[in-house]
Design a protein around this motif. Structure first.
Motif, PDB file in Angstrom:
ATOM      1  N   MET A 143       0.894  -1.277  -0.012  1.00 52.64           N
ATOM      2  CA  MET A 143      -0.032  -0.072  -0.014  1.00 52.64           C
ATOM      3  C   MET A 143       0.994   1.261  -0.163  1.00 52.64           C
ATOM      4  O   MET A 143       0.483   2.159  -0.522  1.00 52.64           O
ATOM      5  CB  MET A 143      -0.873  -0.124   1.260  1.00 52.64           C
ATOM      6  CG  MET A 143      -2.014  -1.128   1.215  1.00 52.64           C
ATOM      7  SD  MET A 143      -2.806  -1.168  -0.378  1.00 52.64           S
ATOM      8  CE  MET A 143      -3.705   0.362  -0.367  1.00 52.64           C
ATOM      9  N   ALA A 144       2.091   1.201   0.750  1.00 53.49           N
ATOM     10  CA  ALA A 144       2.870   2.364   0.650  1.00 53.49           C
ATOM     11  C   ALA A 144       3.587   2.484  -0.873  1.00 53.49           C
ATOM     12  O   ALA A 144       3.568   3.859  -1.193  1.00 53.49           O
ATOM     13  CB  ALA A 144       4.100   2.292   1.676  1.00 53.49           C
ATOM     14  N   LEU A 145       3.908   1.585  -1.502  1.00 55.94           N
ATOM     15  CA  LEU A 145       4.408   1.741  -2.870  1.00 55.94           C
ATOM     16  C   LEU A 145       3.270   2.106  -3.683  1.00 55.94           C
ATOM     17  O   LEU A 145       3.684   3.000  -4.703  1.00 55.94           O
ATOM     18  CB  LEU A 145       4.946   0.455  -3.280  1.00 55.94           C
ATOM     19  CG  LEU A 145       5.799   0.376  -4.557  1.00 55.94           C
ATOM     20  CD1 LEU A 145       6.803   1.457  -4.589  1.00 55.94           C
ATOM     21  CD2 LEU A 145       6.050  -1.155  -4.963  1.00 55.94           C
ATOM     22  N   GLN A 146       2.153   1.575  -3.535  1.00 58.94           N
ATOM     23  CA  GLN A 146       0.875   2.196  -4.288  1.00 58.94           C
ATOM     24  C   GLN A 146       0.790   3.578  -4.354  1.00 58.94           C
ATOM     25  O   GLN A 146       0.384   4.364  -5.202  1.00 58.94           O
ATOM     26  CB  GLN A 146      -0.167   1.395  -4.132  1.00 58.94           C
ATOM     27  CG  GLN A 146      -0.236  -0.324  -4.645  1.00 58.94           C
ATOM     28  CD  GLN A 146      -0.244  -0.215  -6.044  1.00 58.94           C
ATOM     29  OE1 GLN A 146       0.950  -0.582  -6.433  1.00 58.94           O
ATOM     30  NE2 GLN A 146      -0.947   0.055  -6.762  1.00 58.94           N
ATOM     31  N   ALA A 147       0.685   4.118  -2.942  1.00 57.56           N
ATOM     32  CA  ALA A 147       0.611   5.593  -2.593  1.00 57.56           C
ATOM     33  C   ALA A 147       1.575   6.364  -3.642  1.00 57.56           C
ATOM     34  O   ALA A 147       1.404   7.216  -4.192  1.00 57.56           O
ATOM     35  CB  ALA A 147       0.710   5.687  -1.509  1.00 57.56           C
ATOM     36  N   LEU A 148       2.833   5.991  -3.835  1.00 61.68           N
ATOM     37  CA  LEU A 148       3.833   6.581  -4.241  1.00 61.68           C
ATOM     38  C   LEU A 148       3.852   6.784  -5.756  1.00 61.68           C
ATOM     39  O   LEU A 148       4.085   7.673  -6.618  1.00 61.68           O
ATOM     40  CB  LEU A 148       5.226   6.137  -3.789  1.00 61.68           C
ATOM     41  CG  LEU A 148       5.791   6.334  -2.331  1.00 61.68           C
ATOM     42  CD1 LEU A 148       6.720   5.748  -2.077  1.00 61.68           C
ATOM     43  CD2 LEU A 148       6.153   7.747  -2.314  1.00 61.68           C
ATOM     44  N   VAL A 149       3.388   5.454  -6.031  1.00 57.16           N
ATOM     45  CA  VAL A 149       3.091   5.090  -7.580  1.00 57.16           C
ATOM     46  C   VAL A 149       1.966   6.015  -8.076  1.00 57.16           C
ATOM     47  O   VAL A 149       2.137   6.503  -9.194  1.00 57.16           O
ATOM     48  CB  VAL A 149       2.872   3.674  -7.921  1.00 57.16           C
ATOM     49  CG1 VAL A 149       2.414   3.473  -9.616  1.00 57.16           C
ATOM     50  CG2 VAL A 149       4.176   2.928  -7.689  1.00 57.16           C
ATOM     51  N   THR A 150       0.716   5.938  -7.458  1.00 50.43           N
ATOM     52  CA  THR A 150      -0.413   6.529  -7.881  1.00 50.43           C
ATOM     53  C   THR A 150      -0.345   8.230  -7.576  1.00 50.43           C
ATOM     54  O   THR A 150      -1.465   8.852  -8.022  1.00 50.43           O
ATOM     55  CB  THR A 150      -1.472   6.107  -7.342  1.00 50.43           C
ATOM     56  OG1 THR A 150      -1.563   6.035  -5.786  1.00 50.43           O
ATOM     57  CG2 THR A 150      -1.672   4.595  -7.823  1.00 50.43           C
ATOM     58  N   LYS A 151       0.374   8.606  -6.603  1.00 47.67           N
ATOM     59  CA  LYS A 151       0.346  10.199  -6.281  1.00 47.67           C
ATOM     60  C   LYS A 151       1.741  10.937  -6.347  1.00 47.67           C
ATOM     61  O   LYS A 151       2.500  10.952  -5.898  1.00 47.67           O
ATOM     62  CB  LYS A 151      -0.067  10.174  -4.657  1.00 47.67           C
ATOM     63  CG  LYS A 151      -1.600   9.125  -4.250  1.00 47.67           C
ATOM     64  CD  LYS A 151      -1.701   9.299  -2.877  1.00 47.67           C
ATOM     65  CE  LYS A 151      -3.053   8.685  -2.746  1.00 47.67           C
ATOM     66  NZ  LYS A 151      -3.451   8.709  -1.220  1.00 47.67           N
ATOM     67  N   ALA A 152       1.279  11.712  -7.599  1.00 42.15           N
ATOM     68  CA  ALA A 152       2.681  12.485  -7.614  1.00 42.15           C
ATOM     69  C   ALA A 152       2.696  13.451  -6.728  1.00 42.15           C
ATOM     70  O   ALA A 152       4.030  13.714  -6.608  1.00 42.15           O
ATOM     71  CB  ALA A 152       2.189  13.093  -9.288  1.00 42.15           C
ATOM     72  N   ALA A 153       1.842  13.822  -6.359  1.00 43.19           N
ATOM     73  CA  ALA A 153       1.996  15.147  -4.960  1.00 43.19           C
ATOM     74  C   ALA A 153       2.558  14.468  -3.945  1.00 43.19           C
ATOM     75  O   ALA A 153       3.642  15.286  -3.343  1.00 43.19           O
ATOM     76  CB  ALA A 153       0.510  15.628  -4.587  1.00 43.19           C
ATOM     77  N   LEU A 154       2.369  13.272  -3.592  1.00 40.77           N
ATOM     78  CA  LEU A 154       3.351  12.621  -2.541  1.00 40.77           C
ATOM     79  C   LEU A 154       4.652  12.398  -2.885  1.00 40.77           C
ATOM     80  O   LEU A 154       5.494  12.622  -2.053  1.00 40.77           O
ATOM     81  CB  LEU A 154       2.467  11.166  -2.372  1.00 40.77           C
ATOM     82  CG  LEU A 154       3.110  10.466  -0.990  1.00 40.77           C
ATOM     83  CD1 LEU A 154       2.980  11.324   0.191  1.00 40.77           C
ATOM     84  CD2 LEU A 154       2.335   8.982  -0.955  1.00 40.77           C
ATOM     85  N   ARG A 155       4.761  11.997  -4.320  1.00 39.68           N
ATOM     86  CA  ARG A 155       6.217  11.908  -4.430  1.00 39.68           C
ATOM     87  C   ARG A 155       6.982  13.396  -4.361  1.00 39.68           C
ATOM     88  O   ARG A 155       8.131  13.418  -4.001  1.00 39.68           O
ATOM     89  CB  ARG A 155       6.440  11.250  -5.883  1.00 39.68           C
ATOM     90  CG  ARG A 155       5.790   9.973  -6.168  1.00 39.68           C
ATOM     91  CD  ARG A 155       6.361   9.212  -7.297  1.00 39.68           C
ATOM     92  NE  ARG A 155       5.917   9.949  -8.477  1.00 39.68           N
ATOM     93  CZ  ARG A 155       4.610   9.719  -9.100  1.00 39.68           C
ATOM     94  NH1 ARG A 155       3.897   8.929  -8.759  1.00 39.68           N
ATOM     95  NH2 ARG A 155       4.215  10.459 -10.468  1.00 39.68           N
ATOM     96  N   ALA A 156       6.200  14.477  -4.939  1.00 37.49           N
ATOM     97  CA  ALA A 156       6.921  15.446  -4.963  1.00 37.49           C
ATOM     98  C   ALA A 156       7.313  15.956  -3.466  1.00 37.49           C
ATOM     99  O   ALA A 156       8.024  16.834  -3.105  1.00 37.49           O
ATOM    100  CB  ALA A 156       5.928  16.696  -5.708  1.00 37.49           C
ATOM    101  N   LYS A 157       6.094  15.763  -2.705  1.00 34.05           N
ATOM    102  CA  LYS A 157       6.388  16.163  -1.001  1.00 34.05           C
ATOM    103  C   LYS A 157       7.678  15.602  -0.418  1.00 34.05           C
ATOM    104  O   LYS A 157       8.344  16.439   0.342  1.00 34.05           O
ATOM    105  CB  LYS A 157       5.120  15.693  -0.342  1.00 34.05           C
ATOM    106  CG  LYS A 157       5.068  16.101   0.897  1.00 34.05           C
ATOM    107  CD  LYS A 157       4.092  15.664   1.901  1.00 34.05           C
ATOM    108  CE  LYS A 157       4.054  16.016   3.349  1.00 34.05           C
ATOM    109  NZ  LYS A 157       3.127  15.247   3.990  1.00 34.05           N
ATOM    110  N   TYR A 158       7.957  14.485  -0.922  1.00 37.36           N
ATOM    111  CA  TYR A 158       9.313  14.058  -0.196  1.00 37.36           C
ATOM    112  C   TYR A 158      10.104  13.819  -1.173  1.00 37.36           C
ATOM    113  O   TYR A 158      11.478  13.309  -0.826  1.00 37.36           O
ATOM    114  CB  TYR A 158       8.981  12.381   0.342  1.00 37.36           C
ATOM    115  CG  TYR A 158       7.829  12.489   1.536  1.00 37.36           C
ATOM    116  CD1 TYR A 158       8.286  12.980   2.678  1.00 37.36           C
ATOM    117  CD2 TYR A 158       6.705  12.140   1.323  1.00 37.36           C
ATOM    118  CE1 TYR A 158       7.267  13.187   3.614  1.00 37.36           C
ATOM    119  CE2 TYR A 158       5.687  12.052   2.392  1.00 37.36           C
ATOM    120  CZ  TYR A 158       6.045  12.739   3.711  1.00 37.36           C
ATOM    121  OH  TYR A 158       5.181  12.715   4.582  1.00 37.36           O
ATOM    122  N   GLY A 159      10.323  14.566  -2.368  1.00 41.40           N
ATOM    123  CA  GLY A 159      11.635  14.568  -3.299  1.00 41.40           C
ATOM    124  C   GLY A 159      11.708  13.094  -3.942  1.00 41.40           C
ATOM    125  O   GLY A 159      13.014  12.875  -4.068  1.00 41.40           O
TER     126      GLY A 159
END
Length: 1130
Positions: free
Chosen positions: A483-499
């Motif tokens: 679920m953590a990996l899916q969140a990073l894969v599907t949410k660009a904003a989350l990737r951007a938040k943590y670089g």
């Protein structure tokens, strides 16, 4: 560079080792040596030359009536027992004087005389004071007659001749409370019961005056004086004397009901802070500043120690030498819970929190950090230094040796430092501090990974208080990781938040590792889909998903990649562990399963220590322990299961410590014997302590005393001791003593709640023994302890019950005084009436049932059958007798029986009744168990039938007289008018089931298994009914509507009482029972005339006149007569 060597930096990922946690050495508990008294040849009435104080208090009684040794404090009473605690008569003994002589004795004696009243207490204390004064008088009588002294016979005891029970000695680093009393009461009541029956009883007792609890308190006091001066001036905000005094005064202004305790922290506690100073605790004992200062020396707390008692010290050394000679003690390096402040292992009793917590092993996978390094790690560049981190978590870079630097949490680094994995032993060296955000950019290289480079990614559910705070990612089989990996894969904003760059997560597919038959190759994905888990926030669903995948993965999973492909996961885990350790790409690491705080106030770690271990769990020794347990009486299945479970996992146990109070390891005196290891055989020392400590070290007397009393019949303790102390006791006895001296029984109880809430000083819901006695007296406290509960479940001491005990005991005394004063008015001659026979039968039943409960150590049940139920029978007898009066001989038997049955629980009350009211000779606590004739169950059933019939007839009579008009709620029914008043009662009886009910019962009889008290399926019963006349007259639906309610009623009754519930008639004549009791029926219903008539006689049915139709509407059946009431006019 350091010492010319490059340092490599690693991200340390932690994974629990498979099935390794339970195999580790558990942290040990810490009872140390006890303060005990020898038996003296006679009473010491004047001071003489002092003898060596004893290490164990020996007493054979509720009140042994003799001083332990000359020149010591006289007596210490506990329950109805005197506990002989030798303490020096000196000014500095004031604390122990109060802690033992006054406080410990308070469970029984209390402070005699008028107590200061509390606004919440009852206005009158006359009843309580009467009990307290009686207790003082009775104890003086016991003392003078030395009724509790016990000496062995000249021959080996026959079964039941002797009773030897014991109890783990309590620590004397504070006031004893009801929790201590509750466990001890189980032994005290049992010993009193066996004494009453005529057994020669030895109940020894001791005080735990050495070990870490006292050492920790002494050290704490010394630190406070060093920090805050002498006398110390504490910060007001944290709990100065003035602040606490003001708060206590404010608390006392609040009126609280005596049975209520504040659920929130009291003002005193709040002002004193979460931590109360040791100085303040000592001050509350009434000590002056000079006296308190002396207690910085731990030996000042324990005037009776092994150093002062060479006999007990020698006994423990003998025990350890024997174990070592037998090969049961070895020296080795093991992981153990450890206190950095104390510098030694922290045993269970040395802990404020975390008792029973053991080391949990992890395998730390070394993931090498690859250049280029991020800015915060630039200092490591040139020093050869997918996983998850908590973005806001705090980490650091710690030097492990001259070449390796580990990135992990400070907490895990400290644990490693005590496991020989730090450049400076037992100290961490942090090169720089980092947050999880600083690590997200790292590309470490991981062993056994498919990709050359993996990435550190953010995960919001990582725990930094477990492992290293950095975990490997297995999204194929871990629902959290998926679920953590899916969140990073599907949410660009989350990737951007943590670089997180797209190329770190988007190009990668999940790599299957394990095949689980039920879930396939990607179990995490399947289970998350099946459970409809939407995000990392679905914590409950994720917990369920983990439970499903982890269990199935370990037990049923098969590897589908790598060199171990095709092998079961549970086989592969240890192989992979060994491979990583051999290659140097992983290290072993342990930490406490949960947070552990030592009594010294520091958080414990797991250390790899070189110390002495007792090899519990060794195959041959374990078999002996199993055999010992199999023949023991554990009094409950739960207790036996607890021992069997402990014997299953218990392994090597650390038996040495570096400092504290206690016995030195005889062959390695730099160590002390750990206090759970020196308290496993001392029960044997109880039998000879009085001889050794009075100088009689030789001759046959020692041997004969031991052989007479041993083995002990029972040891009573809290259930928490099963997993250490009590199981150790089994092991040590089987190793050191022949089989006929092995323990015979252990009885374990749960914890004690106070008024349905956990006892806690911090919440104010707490009661010391001293306060309990002041409020309620000894017997009432014992009464409430007996009522609190039996078994392994947590019990509940209710202050209302103790107050009720005061009322019940004193009211019973008043009633007995009234009865004896009115003896001439009682009915003389032999018992003749139905009520006489019922009352005599109830006493016989009470004797048998109470005997059974006492033998099973079920004291709540004994109190119920031997006091409460017996009093109900007396009250019913009084009501049934009416003007004819109660039988004098039966009442005297009742007083005799009830007094004996309550003696083990309320001995002072019983002694008062025995001598002052019944004018009997001798001593009630040795009066013998009352004789009883064989009870007649049918007579009890017949009486219940009579009483139930009277109740139902009274209700019917009230309804008939009042008509349709109902009284207001809570109001008594208005008296009927003269024309409506009923004066005649016709009771119609049908003693035999007939018709369709008879057919149903015969079918049920044929379908009932009396052994299991179970019936054949309903379908079989229905088929049998079809073959009956009723089944031929009606269709199935009609039969079911008519018969099934009756059948259900009888099935339930048969399951409760057995096959007699299916009889076609009751086991007695209803006509005879009702006919013999016409006078009580008339009196209790207020009728002038009553007849009992057979419902089958048409001629007598006519007596009902116009009301005869009621016999059709409500026909009588066995056990349910129909009553018709008539007025004179009708």
């Amino acid at each position: 560079m350091r010492n010319g060597r490059h340092q490599r930096s690693y991200v340390l990922c932690s994974r629990k080792s498979p099935k390794l946690g339970n195999s580790q050495v558990r942290g040990s508990r810490s009872p140390t040596h006890a303060a005990a008294a020898p038996r003296s040849p006679g009473r010491a009435d004047s001071p003489t030359k002092k003898k060596a104080p004893g290490a164990l208090a020996r007493i054979a009684s509720p009140l042994a009536g003799k001083n332990p040794c000359k020149g010591t404090l006289e007596l210490v009473r506990l329950g109805s027992y005197l506990f002989l605690g030798p303490v020096r008569l000196s000014s500095e003994a004031k604390f122990l004087n109060r802690g033992i002589k006054e406080v410990v004795r308070s469970i029984c004696c209390g402070n005699i005389g008028k107590m200061s009243s509390n606004p919440g207490e009852p206005k009158s204390r006359a009843r309580t004071d009467f009990l307290l004064n009686n207790e003082a008088e009775v104890q003086k009588f016991w003392d003078e007659n030395k009724v509790f002294e016990a000496d062995p016979g000249n021959e080996p005891p026959s079964p039941g001749e002797k009773f030897f029970g014991n109890f783990p000695y309590p620590y004397m680093n504070g006031l004893l409370h009801l929790g201590h009393a509750f466990s001890l009461s189980k032994l005290e009541f049992g010993a009193a019961y066996h004494r009453l029956r005529g057994s020669n009883v030895l109940l020894p007792f001791a005080f735990h005056c050495t070990g870490m609890p006292i050492k920790a308190s002494a050290d704490k006091l010394a630190r406070e004086i060093q920090q805050y001066g002498y006398p110390p001036v504490f910060p007001a905000a944290e709990g100065s004397s003035a602040a606490v005094a003001d708060a206590i005064q404010a608390d006392q202004a609040d009126v609280v009901a005596p049975d209520k305790f504040k659920g929130k922290k009291s003002k005193a506690t709040a002002k004193a802070g979460a931590h109360k100073y040791q100085w303040e605790i000592m001050k509350s004992f009434g000590l002056d500043d000079e006296e308190i200062a002396r207690f910085q020396d731990p030996y000042h707390w324990s005037f009776i120690t092994t150093d002062m008692n060479p006999y007990y010290d020698a006994f423990v050394k003998w025990q350890m030498r024997k174990l070592k000679k037998l090969g049961k003690v070895v020296k080795d390096k093991r992981y153990t819970i450890y206190s950095p402040f104390d510098g030694q292992p922290c045993a269970d009793h040395d802990r404020v929190t975390g008792e029973t917590v053991q080391p949990q092993e992890y395998v730390l996978i070394k993931m090498e950090v690859i250049s280029p390094f991020p800015p915060k790690l630039k200092a490591l560049e040139g020093r050869k230094t997918n996983c998850w981190v908590l973005p806001d978590g705090m980490y650091g870079t710690f030097e492990i040796n001259d070449t390796d630097v580990f990135i992990l949490t400070a907490r895990s680094a400290l644990n490693l430092a005590y496991q020989h994995l730090s450049r400076i032993p037992e100290k961490t060296t942090c090169l720089c501090e980092l947050s999880g955000n600083d690590l997200i950019c790292l590309p470490p290289k991981s062993p056994l990974a498919f990709n050359e480079t993996i990435y550190v990614l953010p995960m919001l559910t990582v725990l930094t208080d477990k492992g290293t705070g950095i975990v490997t990612s297995v999204p194929s089989d871990s629902p959290d990781d998926f679920m953590a990996l899916q969140a990073l894969v599907t949410k660009a904003a989350l990737r951007a938040k943590y670089g997180v760059k797209d190329e770190w997560v988007l190009p990668y597919d999940i790599v299957p590792i394990i095949h689980i038959p039920e879930f396939g190759d990607k179990s995490a994905e399947k289970v998350c889909h099946d459970l409809k888990i939407k995000s990392q926030n679905d914590k409950e669903k994720l917990a369920e998903a983990k439970r499903m995948t982890y269990l199935k993965g370990f037990t049923d999973g098969t590897m589908i990649v790598g060199e171990f492909s095709g092998k079961k996961v549970q086989e592969v885990k240890p192989l992979i562990k060994s491979k990583l350790l051999e290659e140097g790409t992983a290290v072993l690491y342990s930490e406490p399963e949960k947070k552990v705080m030592s009594r010294s106030g520091d958080e414990c770690v797991v250390a790899l220590t070189d110390q002495w271990y007792i090899i519990y769990g060794e195959a041959e020794w374990k078999q002996k322990a199993v055999r010992c347990l199999a023949r023991m009486n554990t009094f409950s299945t739960d207790t036996r299961n607890g021992f069997e479970h402990t014997l299953g996992w218990l392994n090597q146990w650390a038996c040495s410590r570096s400092f504290g109070l206690g016995t030195r390891i005889p062959w390695d005196e730099q160590f002390l014997v750990e206090s759970l290891s020196d308290s496993t055989l001392y029960m044997a020392y109880y039998t000879v302590a009085h001889l050794l400590q009075n100088g009689n070290m030789y001759g046959k007397k020692i041997s004969s005393e031991f052989e007479y009393w041993y083995p002990f019949d029972i040891r009573v303790s809290g259930k928490g001791h099963i997993q250490n102390h009590l199981t150790f006791c089994i092991y040590n006895h089987t190793a050191l003593l022949p089989e006929h001296h092995w323990p015979l029984g252990f009885r374990c109880n749960g914890h004690l709640m106070l008024n349905s809430e956990k006892m806690s000083k911090s919440t104010g819901n707490f009661l010391t023994l001293e306060d309990a006695i002041k409020k309620c007296s000894s017997d009432a406290t014992r009464y409430a302890l007996a009522d609190a509960g039996d078994g392994m479940d947590d019990a509940n001491f209710v202050t209302k019950t103790a107050n009720s005990g005061v009322m019940k005991l004193t009211k019973e005394i008043s009633w007995m005084e009234d009865i004896t004063a009115a003896e001439s008015k009682l009915r003389a001659g032999p018992p003749t009436t139905f009520a006489d026979r019922v009352f005599a039968n109830e006493m016989n039943i009470a004797i048998k049932e109470t005997e059974k409960s006492y033998n099973a150590f079920m004291f709540k049940e004994a109190l119920t059958s031997g006091f409460h139920v017996l009093q109900l029978a007396r009250d019913e007898y009084r009501l049934s007798c009416g003007a004819a009066g109660m039988n004098r001989d039966l009442l005297w038997r009742f007083m005799d029986v009830q007094t004996r049955l309550i003696t083990p629980i309320c001995p002072h009350y019983a002694e008062h009744v025995w001598h002052k009211i019944m004018k009997k000779e001798g001593i009630v606590i040795k009066a013998g168990w009352p004789d009883a004739d064989t009870p007649h169950p049918t007579l009890r059933i017949a009486n219940k039938y009579l009483q139930d019939s009277i109740v139902s007839m009274r209700k019917l009579l009230q309804e008939q007289e009042s008509g349709s008009k109902k009284p207001k709620k809570g109001a008594a029914p208005a008296p009927p008018s003269e024309e409506k008043k009923m004066s005649i009662g016709l009771i119609y009886v049908n003693e035999h089931y007939s018709g369709w009910k008879e057919q149903c019962l015969r079918v049920l009889q044929s379908k009932f298994d009396s052994q299991s008290r179970s019936f054949a399926p309903d379908q079989k019963i229905a088929e049998a009914l079809k073959g009956c006349p009723i089944g031929q007259e009606m269709d199935l639906k009609q039969v079911q509507e008519l018969c099934m309610p009756f059948i259900k009623l009888k099935k339930d009754a048969a399951r409760d009482v057995g096959p007699r519930a299916l009889d076609l008639k009751l086991p007695f004549s209803e006509m005879d029972v009702l006919g013999e009791n016409l006078e009580p029926i008339k009196r209790q219903l207020g009728l002038e005339h009553v007849e009992v008539l057979p419902a089958s006689d048409e001629a007598v049915r006519a007596k009902a006149g116009e009301h005869a139709s009621l016999l059709e509407e409500k026909p009588p059946s066995p056990g349910k007569p129909t009553a018709i009431f008539l007025s004179k006019q009708s």
